[in-house]
Design a protein around this motif. Structure first.
Motif, short mmCIF file in Angstrom:
data_model
loop_
_atom_site.label_atom_id
_atom_site.label_comp_id
_atom_site.label_asym_id
_atom_site.label_seq_id
_atom_site.Cartn_x
_atom_site.Cartn_y
_atom_site.Cartn_z
N ASP A 133 0.68 -1.31 -0.17
CA ASP A 133 -0.26 -0.10 -0.10
C ASP A 133 0.99 1.11 0.27
O ASP A 133 0.21 2.35 -0.55
CB ASP A 133 -0.70 -0.57 0.80
N ASN A 189 -8.38 -2.47 -1.51
CA ASN A 189 -8.80 -2.06 -0.43
C ASN A 189 -10.32 -2.01 0.18
O ASN A 189 -10.04 -2.61 1.02
CB ASN A 189 -8.94 -0.13 -0.96
N ILE A 190 -10.80 -2.36 -0.31
CA ILE A 190 -12.47 -3.30 0.01
C ILE A 190 -12.84 -4.04 0.45
O ILE A 190 -12.84 -4.77 1.86
CB ILE A 190 -13.48 -2.86 -1.59
N ARG A 193 -9.97 -3.82 4.23
CA ARG A 193 -10.91 -3.63 4.83
C ARG A 193 -12.39 -4.20 5.78
O ARG A 193 -12.40 -3.55 6.99
CB ARG A 193 -12.14 -1.70 3.82
N THR A 194 -13.10 -4.90 4.79
CA THR A 194 -13.81 -5.67 4.96
C THR A 194 -13.42 -6.94 6.01
O THR A 194 -14.27 -6.79 7.05
CB THR A 194 -14.52 -6.56 4.29
N GLU A 196 -10.83 -6.77 7.62
CA GLU A 196 -10.05 -5.47 9.15
C GLU A 196 -11.46 -5.90 10.10
O GLU A 196 -11.48 -5.88 11.50
CB GLU A 196 -10.41 -4.83 8.61
N ASN A 197 -12.87 -5.31 8.82
CA ASN A 197 -14.12 -5.36 9.89
C ASN A 197 -14.68 -7.00 10.92
O ASN A 197 -15.92 -6.80 11.29
CB ASN A 197 -14.96 -4.61 8.92
N TRP A 303 -10.77 -2.47 15.05
CA TRP A 303 -10.34 -1.56 13.91
C TRP A 303 -9.62 -0.33 13.41
O TRP A 303 -10.61 0.59 15.42
CB TRP A 303 -10.52 -2.04 12.18
N ALA A 306 -10.53 4.33 8.24
CA ALA A 306 -9.91 3.91 6.82
C ALA A 306 -8.88 5.31 7.18
O ALA A 306 -9.64 6.11 6.97
CB ALA A 306 -11.61 3.75 6.05
N ASP A 308 -8.50 5.39 3.04
CA ASP A 308 -8.00 5.70 1.80
C ASP A 308 -9.66 5.75 1.55
O ASP A 308 -10.23 5.91 1.83
CB ASP A 308 -7.66 4.19 0.90
N ASN A 311 -12.34 3.54 1.37
CA ASN A 311 -13.06 2.92 2.34
C ASN A 311 -13.33 4.74 3.39
O ASN A 311 -14.20 4.61 4.57
CB ASN A 311 -12.30 2.64 3.03
N ARG A 312 -13.35 5.72 3.45
CA ARG A 312 -13.45 6.59 4.10
C ARG A 312 -14.20 7.38 4.24
O ARG A 312 -15.79 7.21 3.25
CB ARG A 312 -12.17 8.35 3.88
#
Length: 502
Positions: A133, A189-190, A193-194, A196-197, A303, A306, A308, A311-312
């Motif tokens: 990243d 990124n998605i 993020r998913t 991480e959640n 987490w 975000a 990026d 995702n922000r």
């Protein structure tokens, strides 16, 4: 497993690209191959990137139990990473849309300000050993710089000023570079993020809380977030509480979560994970809660907000701290307006669905959030800046569409009738000089006899369910006088307008 170990293989695969990008960025600082108007911007951002690379590569700048680095040194490093958006420095930062437009012009100022904001996410990536990243953001910066360099080499500044088509081409190419960067890496990124959640295996914060020496406040600087006096004073104060006091706070928090399932007849036994939201500084309470949740068979998932663009969010949760600059966050709340169109919106909806499908097994085990809220923060009045990105009417509809679809996707994989939540609230030091006293009194309220107050609250709810309206009247100098209509309850035995939260 640490993030460094988790990302080791992909980091090895991108190492050559990282070195090449770093070398090229180092040269940018000394070059004079682009229009002078934009040179200071690119040099400033290049120096920022160099600083992040130095931090990433130097393990001595990180805290570990045996690290020979002081609290003050770690705080200086943390402050330096966020220095150009702190206080008055933000007035002359290229992360400030007004300053960027003033220096670079309206069109380039806005787009290059967004680019710098995206690159500032490298702070997080460096802390998390996410070299891929870091590298792709560095490559984007080099790509945009090359566009400006090519424009300069094709014609001198005077010709560029006269040639609107050339200027428009450079602007369009810059926008396209950023658009396709965000779109092309949206899948990565998605998905991250998913995960991480929902996935305890991709959660460095739980490990930080569970295994750090919380009596040594150097651990705070391993978050990678800006650490202010609020976080430090909160941790210092909670460290003065007895084990019994901390245990009672955590017990109330955890039992509230369990009771939410029991009262709603939801299947807690099906769940294996709980997401924890809290303010940095409450780690001692959170650690106790983690142990109690684990005794219930629940693994914590924590987490950070975000960084990026794709995702922000305007509203953040997870482990959060005092923003380095609330105006900065406000200025960039709609940065996605720079790139959002129907194609990108459809793509992020599809990718979110794909990500949840990939992690559907672990997502199904998520029980919902256990939230520690705070109050007493210093009020913030944002300034609406003309040069900040704003959503068009079409984009507002796209955002609404995404919110609707994403909500449906999450409910599909984390079923609403199988999840619950709890919320407990405490003050923070910025409330004032009586913080210690207010905090302890709040603890007393939060740990009152739940059975007693459950019955009292239910009596109030049963009464309100029979009401046509509620009249709210202010006391003393408060001149409030309003009537609030209640919805009609047709079957009081099965319907209610309220939830008995404990």
């Amino acid at each position: 497993m640490s993030y460094k170990e988790l990302f080791y293989n992909e980091n090895e695969g991108v190492l050559e690209r990282y070195e090449l990008s770093k070398e090229r960025i180092g040269l940018i600082i000394h070059e004079e191959t682009i229009d002078e108007k934009y040179r200071d911007y690119f040099v400033s951002v290049a120096k920022f990137i160099e600083g992040i690379c130095c931090f990433y590569e130097d393990e001595s700048k990180r805290f570990s139990e045996n690290a020979n680095i002081t609290f003050e040194e770690l705080r200086d490093i943390n402050t330096n990473l966020y220095s150009d958006i702190l206080g008055d420095a933000y007035d002359e930062s290229y992360a400030n849309p007004d300053f960027a437009v003033k220096k670079l012009g309206e069109e380039y100022g806005k787009i290059l300000c967004l680019l710098y904001t995206q690159i500032r996410g490298m702070i997080r990536y460096a802390y998390e050993y996410r070299l891929v990243d870091m590298t792709i953001n560095m490559e984007l910066f080099v790509e945009v710089y090359n566009l400006f360099e090519n424009a300069k080499s094709n014609e001198n500044k005077e010709e560029l000023d006269k040639d609107d088509s050339s200027r428009d081409t450079l602007l369009q190419n810059t926008k396209e570079a950023i658009y396709y960067f965000i779109s092309d890496y949206a899948d990565r990124n998605i998905e991250i993020r998913t995960r991480e959640n929902v996935d305890p295996d991709l959660d460095r914060i739980s490990d930080l809380v569970a295994n750090s020496n919380l009596g040594d406040l150097r651990y705070l600087f391993n978050y990678g977030e800006y650490i202010s006096d609020v976080e430090i004073k909160t941790a210092q104060f909670i460290n003065t509480l007895t084990d019994e006091e901390v245990e009672n706070m955590a017990k109330t928090y955890v039992e509230g979560y369990r009771d939410g399932f029991l009262m709603a007849n939801k299947p807690l036994h099906k769940k294996k994970c709980v997401s924890l939201y809290y303010n940095i500084g409450f780690e001692r309470v959170v650690r106790k809660a983690i142990l109690m949740f684990r005794d219930m068979g629940l693994s914590p998932v924590i987490w950070l907000p975000a960084v990026d663009v794709i995702n922000r969010k305007t509203f953040v949760n997870g482990a959060i701290g005092t923003p380095a600059n609330k105006q900065y966050d406000y200025d960039h709340r709609y940065d996605i307006a720079c790139v959002l169109d129907k194609a990108l919106n459809d793509r992020r909806i599809a990718l979110l669905e794909q990500s949840y499908e990939k992690y559907k097994d672990v997502a199904a085990l998520m029980g919902g959030p256990a939230v520690i809220e705070t109050w007493g923060e210093i009020p913030f009045t944002p300034v609406n800046k003309e040069n900040a990105w704003a959503l068009s009417s079409k984009q507002q509809k796209l955002v609404t569409e995404y919110a609707s679809h994403s909500g449906q996707i999450i409910k599909k994989y984390i079923k609403g009738d199988e999840r619950s939540f709890t919320i407990i609230s405490f003050p923070v030091p910025s409330i004032g000089d009586n913080f210690d006293e207010i905090f302890k009194e709040t603890v007393k309220i939060n740990t009152l006899d739940k059975k007693l107050y459950k019955d009292i609250q239910q009596t109030i709810i049963d009464t309100l369910d029979k009401a046509d309206h509620v009249r709210v009247v202010g006391k003393g100098n408060n001149k409030t006088y309003i009537n609030v209509s209640m919805q009609e309850i047709k079957n009081p035995d099965k319907e209610t307008s309220f939830e008995n939260c404990l």
